[in-house]
Design a protein around this motif. Structure first.
Motif, PDB file in Angstrom:
ATOM      1  N   LEU A   9      58.030  20.656  47.370  1.00 21.65           N
ATOM      2  CA  LEU A   9      57.041  21.720  47.499  1.00 21.65           C
ATOM      3  C   LEU A   9      56.512  21.800  48.932  1.00 21.65           C
ATOM      4  N   ALA A  10      56.246  20.678  49.542  1.00 24.16           N
ATOM      5  CA  ALA A  10      55.755  20.676  50.924  1.00 24.16           C
ATOM      6  C   ALA A  10      56.786  21.305  51.864  1.00 24.16           C
ATOM      7  N   ILE A  11      58.046  20.974  51.679  1.00 26.33           N
ATOM      8  CA  ILE A  11      59.116  21.544  52.508  1.00 26.33           C
ATOM      9  C   ILE A  11      59.207  23.051  52.282  1.00 26.33           C
ATOM     10  N   ALA A  12      59.260  23.460  51.035  1.00 25.89           N
ATOM     11  CA  ALA A  12      59.417  24.877  50.712  1.00 25.89           C
ATOM     12  C   ALA A  12      58.228  25.705  51.181  1.00 25.89           C
ATOM     13  N   THR A  13      57.037  25.141  51.136  1.00 25.06           N
ATOM     14  CA  THR A  13      55.844  25.860  51.565  1.00 25.06           C
ATOM     15  C   THR A  13      55.902  26.188  53.054  1.00 25.06           C
ATOM     16  N   GLU A  14      56.544  25.333  53.837  1.00 25.90           N
ATOM     17  CA  GLU A  14      56.708  25.613  55.270  1.00 25.90           C
ATOM     18  C   GLU A  14      57.482  26.911  55.493  1.00 25.90           C
ATOM     19  N   TYR A  15      58.402  27.224  54.618  1.00 31.45           N
ATOM     20  CA  TYR A  15      59.260  28.401  54.751  1.00 31.45           C
ATOM     21  C   TYR A  15      58.746  29.606  53.958  1.00 31.45           C
ATOM     22  N   LEU A  16      58.158  29.350  52.805  1.00 31.75           N
ATOM     23  CA  LEU A  16      57.833  30.436  51.876  1.00 31.75           C
ATOM     24  C   LEU A  16      56.342  30.644  51.639  1.00 31.75           C
ATOM     25  N   GLY A  17      55.528  29.777  52.203  1.00 33.55           N
ATOM     26  CA  GLY A  17      54.088  29.898  52.005  1.00 33.55           C
ATOM     27  C   GLY A  17      53.716  29.682  50.544  1.00 33.55           C
ATOM     28  N   PRO A  18      52.680  30.360  50.079  1.00 35.74           N
ATOM     29  CA  PRO A  18      52.208  30.144  48.714  1.00 35.74           C
ATOM     30  C   PRO A  18      53.199  30.586  47.631  1.00 35.74           C
ATOM     31  N   ALA A  19      54.198  31.365  48.008  1.00 39.62           N
ATOM     32  CA  ALA A  19      55.216  31.791  47.028  1.00 39.62           C
ATOM     33  C   ALA A  19      56.169  30.654  46.664  1.00 39.62           C
TER      34      ALA A  19
END
Length: 77
Positions: A9-19
């Protein structure tokens, strides 16, 4: 949530934000036999990375989607 799901989730949030959480929950539920994202383990990361790479390319540049997928895959190594 597991350590693995927190890391992804931390990795993905860097790219996709809250989505990010929505995308990750959908990919695990619909493409990984109903797995809930909060139960993600390292052994799931290779499969998840494939689906995240495909889905995220609809929202971010292809090279960024591939980078995201690669980082998620490495979590499982």
């Amino acid at each position: 949530m597991t350590t693995t799901s927190d890391t992804v989730l931390a990795i993905a949030t860097e790219y996709l934000g809250p989505a990010a959480i929505t995308l990750l929950e959908r990919q695990t539920k619909f493409h990984m036999s109903g797995l809930t994202f909060k139960d993600l383990e390292p052994s799931h990361c290779a499969d998840l990375s494939k689906w995240v790479g495909i889905a995220s390319a609809m929202f971010i540049e292809q090279d960024q989607a591939q980078d995201l997928a690669d980082k998620i895959k490495r979590v499982g190594i």
